[in-house]
Scaffold this motif. Structure first.
Motif, PDB file in Angstrom:
ATOM      1  N   THR A   1       0.883   4.978  -2.230  1.00 21.99           N
ATOM      2  CA  THR A   1       0.945   6.237  -1.495  1.00 21.99           C
ATOM      3  C   THR A   1       2.108   7.090  -1.991  1.00 21.99           C
ATOM      4  O   THR A   1       1.957   8.292  -2.217  1.00 21.99           O
ATOM      5  CB  THR A   1       1.100   5.973   0.015  1.00 21.99           C
ATOM      6  OG1 THR A   1       0.031   5.128   0.445  1.00 21.99           O
ATOM      7  CG2 THR A   1       1.068   7.264   0.802  1.00 21.99           C
TER       8      THR A   1
ATOM      9  N   SER B   1       0.826  -1.210   0.000  1.00 23.80           N
ATOM     10  CA  SER B   1       0.000   0.000   0.000  1.00 23.80           C
ATOM     11  C   SER B   1       0.863   1.263   0.000  1.00 23.80           C
ATOM     12  O   SER B   1       0.450   2.307  -0.500  1.00 23.80           O
ATOM     13  CB  SER B   1      -0.931   0.005   1.206  1.00 23.80           C
ATOM     14  OG  SER B   1      -0.175  -0.024   2.400  1.00 23.80           O
ATOM     15  N   LYS B   2       2.070   1.165   0.537  1.00 20.94           N
ATOM     16  CA  LYS B   2       2.963   2.324   0.582  1.00 20.94           C
ATOM     17  C   LYS B   2       3.457   2.704  -0.817  1.00 20.94           C
ATOM     18  O   LYS B   2       3.779   3.869  -1.056  1.00 20.94           O
ATOM     19  CB  LYS B   2       4.141   2.061   1.506  1.00 20.94           C
ATOM     20  CG  LYS B   2       3.746   1.975   2.962  1.00 20.94           C
ATOM     21  CD  LYS B   2       4.930   1.750   3.859  1.00 20.94           C
ATOM     22  CE  LYS B   2       4.467   1.657   5.311  1.00 20.94           C
ATOM     23  NZ  LYS B   2       5.583   1.449   6.222  1.00 20.94           N
TER      24      LYS B   2
ATOM     25  N   GLU C   1      -3.460   4.962  -9.525  1.00 21.55           N
ATOM     26  CA  GLU C   1      -4.365   4.084  -8.768  1.00 21.55           C
ATOM     27  C   GLU C   1      -5.225   3.192  -9.659  1.00 21.55           C
ATOM     28  O   GLU C   1      -5.843   2.249  -9.171  1.00 21.55           O
ATOM     29  CB  GLU C   1      -5.257   4.894  -7.820  1.00 21.55           C
ATOM     30  CG  GLU C   1      -6.288   5.760  -8.507  1.00 21.55           C
ATOM     31  CD  GLU C   1      -5.762   7.123  -8.936  1.00 21.55           C
ATOM     32  OE1 GLU C   1      -6.528   7.863  -9.565  1.00 21.55           O
ATOM     33  OE2 GLU C   1      -4.598   7.440  -8.662  1.00 21.55           O
TER      34      GLU C   1
ATOM     35  N   HIS D   1       1.824  10.712  -4.038  1.00 19.49           N
ATOM     36  CA  HIS D   1       2.135  11.825  -3.144  1.00 19.49           C
ATOM     37  C   HIS D   1       2.459  13.090  -3.940  1.00 19.49           C
ATOM     38  O   HIS D   1       3.290  13.080  -4.843  1.00 19.49           O
ATOM     39  CB  HIS D   1       3.306  11.471  -2.231  1.00 19.49           C
ATOM     40  CG  HIS D   1       3.339  12.294  -0.991  1.00 19.49           C
ATOM     41  ND1 HIS D   1       3.766  13.601  -0.978  1.00 19.49           N
ATOM     42  CD2 HIS D   1       2.961  11.996   0.278  1.00 19.49           C
ATOM     43  CE1 HIS D   1       3.678  14.072   0.241  1.00 19.49           C
ATOM     44  NE2 HIS D   1       3.190  13.123   1.032  1.00 19.49           N
TER      45      HIS D   1
END
Length: 180
Positions: free
Chosen positions: A46, A42-43, A87, A50
């Protein structure tokens, strides 16, 4: 434009490109790995989404992490990161796999049963539904669901075949309620 439409367009473009270059199987393998990477980290998503990380750093990161992947996949990831659509990678992969399966005459199905089906039972279901849907093959994913009491429920695309006892009981209940 909705993300589903955008994902389908990317998937169609990659399918066409892979078909022209004869690299469909290679892309399928890479996409299975890529899907697993995105689902388990999941990071990663992210970081790539960002706003404080600039596009050059994102592209450099993608080059470093996905250096074993084909240039088409890496280039697509860079474009998605640049356009703030990273995503939708799992959706692109889903549409791509669906396109490949359609081209090969393969359908994916999910069968829900009270217990794990044997290989012979799976094979019989695959053969029966392959004929029904005019497909070369059906890939079954068996999910054990104790709430169905008995029988099986099969889902292919948007079609559900419900041969479960709980489904029959619900249909009987509806017919009694509507009769009164």
């Amino acid at each position: 434009m909705s993300e589903a439409v955008v994902a389908k367009r990317y998937a169609d473009a990659l399918f066409q490109l892979g078909n022209e270059q004869g690299k469909i199987e290679q892309l399928v393998e890479e996409f299975h790995v890529l899907k697993e990477v995105f689902e388990s980290n999941s990071k990663l998503l992210t970081f790539l989404k960002h706003p404080r990380v600039n596009n050059a750093e994102k592209k450099q990161f993608i080059d470093k992490v996905f250096h074993d992947f084909s240039s088409d996949v890496v280039h697509t990831l860079k474009i998605l990161a640049e356009r703030h659509r990273i995503e939708i990678v799992p959706d692109i992969i889903g549409h791509f796999i669906h396109s490949v399966n359609d081209a090969k005459g393969i359908a994916e199905a999910t069968v829900y049963s009270v217990r794990e089906l044997t290989d012979a039972e799976k094979q019989e279901l695959e053969n029966t539904f392959a004929k029904r849907f005019n497909k070369q093959k059906i890939k079954l994913d068996n999910i054990v669901d104790p709430t169905i009491v008995g029988g099986i429920k099969l889902r292919i695309g948007n079609t559900i075949y419900d041969g479960t006892i709980s489904g029959k009981l619900k249909r009987i209940e509806r017919s009694i309620v509507t009769a009164n």
